[in-house]
Enzyme design. Sequence first.
Site, PDB file in Angstrom:
ATOM      1  CB  ALA A 126      -0.920   0.002   1.222  1.00 42.39           C
TER       2      ALA A 126
ATOM      3  CB  SER B  39       0.194  -4.478 -14.624  1.00 47.32           C
ATOM      4  OG  SER B  39      -0.159  -4.389 -13.307  1.00 47.32           O
TER       5      SER B  39
ATOM      6  CD  GLU C  78     -10.269 -14.706 -13.579  1.00 48.86           C
ATOM      7  OE1 GLU C  78      -9.100 -14.375 -13.315  1.00 48.86           O
ATOM      8  OE2 GLU C  78     -10.637 -15.064 -14.706  1.00 48.86           O
TER       9      GLU C  78
ATOM     10  CE  LYS D 186      -4.203  -7.912  -8.631  1.00 47.45           C
ATOM     11  NZ  LYS D 186      -3.018  -8.145  -7.813  1.00 47.45           N
TER      12      LYS D 186
ATOM     13  CG  ASP E  20      -0.068 -10.865  -2.907  1.00 49.36           C
ATOM     14  OD1 ASP E  20       0.492 -10.415  -3.926  1.00 49.36           O
ATOM     15  OD2 ASP E  20       0.053 -10.369  -1.782  1.00 49.36           O
TER      16      ASP E  20
ATOM     17  CE  LYS F 170      -4.093  -4.421  -4.795  1.00 55.54           C
ATOM     18  NZ  LYS F 170      -2.937  -3.830  -5.427  1.00 55.54           N
TER      19      LYS F 170
ATOM     20  CB  CYS G  68       6.086  -1.952  38.335  1.00 55.07           C
ATOM     21  SG  CYS G  68       4.430  -1.351  37.966  1.00 55.07           S
TER      22      CYS G  68
ATOM     23  CB  CYS H 207       3.831   0.349  42.050  1.00 54.22           C
ATOM     24  SG  CYS H 207       4.448  -1.319  41.736  1.00 54.22           S
TER      25      CYS H 207
ATOM     26  CB  CYS I 261       1.099  -2.498  41.630  1.00 53.32           C
ATOM     27  SG  CYS I 261       1.167  -1.680  40.011  1.00 53.32           S
TER      28      CYS I 261
HETATM   29  C1  9MJ Z   1      -4.389 -12.988 -10.291  1.00 55.02           C
HETATM   30  N1  9MJ Z   1      -3.291 -12.407  -9.884  1.00 55.02           N
HETATM   31  O1  9MJ Z   1      -4.967 -13.823  -9.617  1.00 55.02           O
HETATM   32  C2  9MJ Z   1      -5.040 -11.745 -13.525  1.00 55.02           C
HETATM   33  N2  9MJ Z   1      -4.903 -12.607 -11.579  1.00 55.02           N
HETATM   34  O2  9MJ Z   1      -5.467 -11.015 -15.772  1.00 55.02           O
HETATM   35  C3  9MJ Z   1      -6.090 -12.999 -12.156  1.00 55.02           C
HETATM   36  N3  9MJ Z   1      -4.267 -11.830 -12.455  1.00 55.02           N
HETATM   37  C4  9MJ Z   1      -4.697 -10.994 -14.707  1.00 55.02           C
HETATM   38  N4  9MJ Z   1      -6.161 -12.458 -13.371  1.00 55.02           N
HETATM   39  C5  9MJ Z   1      -4.867 -10.222 -16.691  1.00 55.02           C
HETATM   40  N5  9MJ Z   1      -6.992 -13.806 -11.568  1.00 55.02           N
HETATM   41  C6  9MJ Z   1      -3.731  -9.730 -16.171  1.00 55.02           C
HETATM   42  C7  9MJ Z   1      -3.602 -10.238 -14.910  1.00 55.02           C
END
Ligand code: 9MJ
Length: 681
Positions: A36, A84, A115, A117, A119, A317, A411, A414, A435
């Site tokens: 972040a 990305s 879906e 996402k 990491d 996010k 402490c 006290c 105390c």
């Molecule tokens: C992840 N990281 O789970 C994409 N991603 O689609 C999913 N990344 C992605 N899709 C297009 N479920 C570019 C990245």
Amino acid sequence: MAIPDAALERAAELRAEIAFHNRQYHRFDAPKIPDAAFDALMQELLRLEKEFPQLLTATSPTLNVGGPISKAFSEVRHERPMLSLENAFSREDIEDFWRRLQQKIGDHEVTLVAEPKLDGLAVSLIYDKGHLVCAATRGDGETGEDITANILTIGDIPQQLEGTGWPSHFEIRGEVFMSREGFKRLNECALLAGEKTFANPRNAAAGSLRQIDSRVTRERPLSFYCYGQGAYPSEDLPSHHYQLLQQLSAWGIPINPEILRVTSIEGCLSFYEDLMKRRPTLAYDIDGVVYKVDLLADRERLGPPTARAPRWAIAHKFPAEEALTRLISIDIQVGRTGALTPVARLEPVFVGGVTVTNATLHNAEEIQRKDIRAGDQVVVRRAGDVIPEIVRSLPDQRPLTSAPFEIPTHCPVCGSKVDHSPEETILRCSGGLFCPAQHKESIRHFASRKAMDIDGLGEKLIDQLLERHLIETVADLYTLSANGLSALDRLGEKSAENLIKALDESRHTTLPRFLFALGIREVGEVTGRLLADHFRQFEDLMAADTASLEAIPDIGPSVAQHIVTFFQQPHNREVIRKLLDNGVFWDPLPARPATEALPLAGKVFVVTGTLDGFTRDQASAAIITLGGKVTSSVSKKTDYVVIGKEPGSKASKARDLGIDLLLEEDFIHLLKESGHEPSGT
Ligand code: 9MJ
């Protein structure tokens, strides 16, 4: 318009910082700051470049994906750029996304695929005649690193596709990740071997995948989910993304089972909310969800990608679980039993969806081990509803004047010596009730809802009562009068009367509550009830020795010793006498019927696993009340084994011995049949 010097300088500063953190993240798999905090740097640079477009250069990190590629691997030029995703942080961002979709493809109902996402690390896999022939990292989006040898060690990823009908040459993309369990195991092993540990599963996955020696990668618990295609012959592509994923799955490529189709903003948001709720229980880390246009032909109509991301998808996010802030000071709190707890006072920071100003530092040794100091920039973590904690500090930015944290020897309230028992990490003030902090906390505990339940007697009032010497001990509470209370600050006549009324009502209590209220070490609510049930007469408990206490199931040597010590103290006996003299009373418990006459007399129980409606202690207490016996291990003498969730080996042993197994509902039924009434407090 000329660019102000300040903007020029700031942009250069931000680019240098972003380049540094990009290297830490992509090259060394060891980020210095939370995601972040990195996102915030990027957002600031984006804002500047938007305000002063002349600032934008082709090499700006805002136009470039990922990080530099390592020379340790050979290069792979992607057949199609690996982009990305654009980020969304709010409902409004998702509404904007839908609006853009409606403008271009609103002539029919729009379906999105939602879906999780993951990491992890994005990879490209190329299959030639059904064989995995090349695998690459994303790299800078145009060129990645050839990690084929390492990818071939991941059991989840098929080296040869199943079924038939695949194109002779195609590319898929997905995320390599490490489960939380795998990460924990890996770090435990590393710790034992004295090797470096990883900060989180993502770094562990990235570090494992970018090993020079693929024998190391083979030992790492890596997994993979495919989320789409790269270069793929158009004549072989199904019409929809969802269908494509099903197709790939049929050929043996792993697909995330959470993937769903949605047709509205509300559909997106409920997928997001549901996954956010379940986030702590998932086997792997996710940092949000992704929505993608399902009909592949529609993707073309949305236009070419922006510099970094396609227009047909967006990453929604989750609130970041980690953030950066400044540690103002480390305060030491003294609890009711004298335990000293370090508390971090923080500059307010938004993390895990709330503003956090305090965080736990666990214990003094950990502060020293992690070298966390007042004044430091620190990473704060708040995951789910867990209490915020300080993960680590960033010593690079530490003021020159900062000093290491010192474990207190006395402490802070006290001045008594601090005890540091070798078997506990806890430090304890040895001052006992002398105390002021322990004294005050013990009064708060006495008045609390599950103890004597004195409504309206809060911390501030207790402070004043003590400061003005209106009370010394809890027994004095029952000598207060509305008149006496009228001297206190900000306590109106009505509140004073209410407090006196609450005090009066609290006189009539129950023996379990009274025992809990006394604040004996390790005697919580459940043990209070257990003791009351066993002894029935308070005087008998006061006179009990450790041997007779330890004979009670669930009373161990430590709590037995605390009980005996407590009642030996003349000071405690005096307070108890005064409480009773001042009118505290409870209804006598009916004499216990002879054990033999009770419905579960002679029956031996073992309780294992987690029950929904009872703690283990409560289940045991119910059995004992009905005359049964509870033991901890299964043997031929066991009559019943009560099994909750994740019961472990005791259940299988019972099954082997032919002992009756009781599910929670059977157990409740048996208790009811035996005339058990759930014991209230
Ligand atoms: C992840 N990281 O789970 C994409 N991603 O689609 C999913 N990344 C992605 N899709 C297009 N479920 C570019 C990245």
